[in-house]
Write an enzyme that holds these catalytic residues in place. Structure first.
Site, short mmCIF file in Angstrom:
data_model
loop_
_atom_site.label_atom_id
_atom_site.label_comp_id
_atom_site.label_asym_id
_atom_site.label_seq_id
_atom_site.Cartn_x
_atom_site.Cartn_y
_atom_site.Cartn_z
N HIS A 1 -15.66 10.78 10.18
CA HIS A 1 -14.83 12.03 9.99
C HIS A 1 -14.80 12.61 8.68
O HIS A 1 -14.61 11.97 7.83
CB HIS A 1 -13.50 11.66 10.55
CG HIS A 1 -13.51 11.49 12.19
ND1 HIS A 1 -12.25 11.41 12.85
CD2 HIS A 1 -14.39 11.30 13.03
CE1 HIS A 1 -12.60 11.10 14.30
NE2 HIS A 1 -14.04 10.94 14.33
N TYR B 1 -3.11 15.76 13.66
CA TYR B 1 -1.89 15.36 13.38
C TYR B 1 -0.85 16.80 13.37
O TYR B 1 -1.10 17.85 12.58
CB TYR B 1 -1.57 15.12 11.82
CG TYR B 1 -2.22 13.65 11.54
CD1 TYR B 1 -3.69 13.37 11.28
CD2 TYR B 1 -1.54 12.50 11.65
CE1 TYR B 1 -4.24 12.44 11.10
CE2 TYR B 1 -2.07 11.29 11.30
CZ TYR B 1 -3.34 11.17 11.04
OH TYR B 1 -4.03 9.93 10.65
N PRO C 1 2.42 3.76 11.04
CA PRO C 1 1.29 4.07 11.35
C PRO C 1 0.52 5.05 11.01
O PRO C 1 -0.50 5.63 11.01
CB PRO C 1 1.14 3.89 12.85
CG PRO C 1 2.65 3.82 13.21
CD PRO C 1 3.31 3.59 12.21
N LYS D 1 -3.13 3.21 7.15
CA LYS D 1 -3.16 2.30 6.00
C LYS D 1 -3.39 0.77 6.28
O LYS D 1 -3.53 0.24 5.42
CB LYS D 1 -2.38 2.78 4.97
CG LYS D 1 -2.70 4.19 4.23
CD LYS D 1 -3.70 4.04 3.27
CE LYS D 1 -4.42 5.15 2.65
NZ LYS D 1 -5.40 5.39 3.53
N TYR E 1 -5.77 9.67 1.86
CA TYR E 1 -6.24 9.13 3.24
C TYR E 1 -7.47 8.44 3.16
O TYR E 1 -7.59 7.63 3.91
CB TYR E 1 -6.26 10.62 3.84
CG TYR E 1 -6.20 10.34 5.53
CD1 TYR E 1 -4.99 10.61 6.29
CD2 TYR E 1 -7.73 9.90 6.21
CE1 TYR E 1 -5.34 10.41 7.71
CE2 TYR E 1 -7.54 9.88 7.56
CZ TYR E 1 -6.48 10.00 8.18
OH TYR E 1 -6.28 9.82 9.67
C1 PHB Z 1 -5.63 5.42 15.69
O1 PHB Z 1 -6.54 5.93 15.90
O2 PHB Z 1 -4.91 4.63 16.44
C2 PHB Z 1 -4.60 6.11 14.62
C3 PHB Z 1 -5.37 6.96 13.77
C4 PHB Z 1 -4.64 7.66 12.76
C5 PHB Z 1 -3.25 6.93 12.44
C6 PHB Z 1 -2.77 6.20 13.17
C7 PHB Z 1 -3.41 5.64 14.24
O3 PHB Z 1 -2.69 7.70 11.31
#
Ligand code: PHB
Length: 392
Positions: free
Chosen positions: A74, A201, A293, A297, A385
């Protein structure tokens, strides 16, 4: 039964197994024990995003190149607010990418690599413990499936036994810093095609949502919920309308729906235990720190700890001697606190807490406009990130 090894490791999750693997490559012996079976660990669903450095350590140390074949690269994420998506272009801003490759796959690759190399990993034991950690003859002990007690004399022992760590208790005067958040995530797995190319997000007046992925026909999605939410109380229709309301916007984005095959509520908590080493005991991964989450990280931080730890142990068990162990806590904590800040920052920027006022809401939209509307702002997010380069 009593035996000896150089490094005794409690916990056969990704941190414990990667450490055992890296030590093996450096000619150092280890024994890894875990109270869970391999099948139980494989069924634990965790986050799915690897930083570039995490991919590199798996590939460069010969764990597996499956992450290169099956992982999805990504080059950015979408931050969505006010009904509009704003792309953060990681590749363009910081020349780095992330890879969608679930934690379970990382575990499988590491467990297979240890098996292939004749590693000593003992799953499904009971009562895994460490003792005598203050001196330089620590002991790892456990009871096997037949009820026989075992002790393994070690040069050092490592606690990689997760957030409910037993080994952490062996550190006298351990200081635990923590922060609770007044919300959680409702996570689902759905059998549907991806709704977007990259992760979204989303912040909306209805609350936060994250649209993530797993494969071509399985997707992971989350939305903010109350900390004591009961996942079984939600019908599939209610889950979809909640998710859809949170991503609704001017581009008419519609989530691709399918059967919901798993649902869980994920707790939100930040913790750091200091120091990460006492005598002959060193902590790694969730045993020493947990992050909420948002920003994914947790696993990356555990793998980063282990890279530092493998290097420190190689020196400490070689000519440099045990003084080299002193380097571990300060080197690991540097990255840990940066990741703590980043996870906290992403969390508070994207979620609404019950006591928030209209002021907080408007201020946050200002913050998001700053992050998405300026190169300096987006670069800050992109760098954190994708993971800070180097392991200082
Ligand atoms: C996930 O795909 O489980 C996932 C992706 C990004 C995050 C948290 C969880 O910030």
């Amino acid at each position: 039964m009593s035996e000896r090894t150089q490094v005794g490791i409690l916990g056969a999750g990704p941190a414990g197994l990667l450490l055992s693997h890296l030590l093996h490559r450096a000619g150092i012996e280890s024994v890894v024990v875990d109270t869970r079976t391999r099948e139980e660990i494989e069924q634990t669903h965790r986050a799915g995003i690897l930083e570039q450095g995490s991919v590199d350590v798996l590939v460069e140390s010969g764990v597996s190149d499956r992450v290169l074949r099956e992982g999805r690269v990504h080059e950015g994420i979408d931050l969505r607010f006010g009904g509009t998506s704003h792309r953060i272009d990681f590749a363009g801003l910081v020349g780095a990418t992330t890879t969608l490759y679930p934690q379970t796959e990382v575990f499988v690759d590491l467990a297979d690599a240890r098996e292939r190399d004749g590693g000593d990993v003992r799953f499904g034991v009971r009562e895994g413990r460490v003792a005598d950690v203050t001196g330089d003859r620590p002991v790892l002990s456990y009871v096997d499936g037949a009820g026989t007690a075992h002790t393994v004399g070690c040069d050092v022992v490592v606690g990689a036994d997760g957030s409910r760590s037993e080994t952490r208790r062996a550190i006298p005067g351990l200081r635990r810093y923590s922060r609770e958040y007044p919300f959680a995530w409702f996570g689902i797995l759905t059998e549907a095609p991806p709704s977007a190319e990259e992760l979204i997000y989303a912040r909306s007046p209805h609350g936060f949502a994250l649209i993530s992925q797993r494969t071509d026909d399985l997707q992971r999605m989350y939305f903010q919920c109350d900390a004591d939410e009961d996942p079984s109380a939600w019908s599939d229709d209610r889950i979809w309308s909640e998710l859809q309301a949170r991503v609704a916007g001017d581009d008419g984005l519609e989530l691709r729906q399918g059967p919901i095959v798993e649902r869980t509520v994920l707790p939100f908590r930040s913790t750091v235990s200091e120091p990460m080493r006492h005598g002959s005991l060193l902590l790694a991964g969730d045993a020493a720190h947990t992050v909420p989450p948002t920003g994914a990280k947790g696993l990356n931080l555990a793998l980063a700890d282990v890279r530092v730890l493998a290097e420190v142990l190689e020196r400490a068990l070689g000519p440099a001697g045990r003084d080299a162990l002193d380097d571990y806590t300060p080197r690991a904590l540097g990255r840990v606190w940066k990741a703590q800040h980043f996870s906290y920052w992403m969390t508070t920027m994207l979620h609404t807490a019950p006591q928030d006022t209209d002021f907080d809401e408007r201020r946050r939209l200002g913050e998001l406009a700053m992050v998405t509307g300026s190169t300096a702002g987006s670069t800050y997010l992109a760098e954190a990130y994708t993971g800070w380069p180097g392991l200082r």
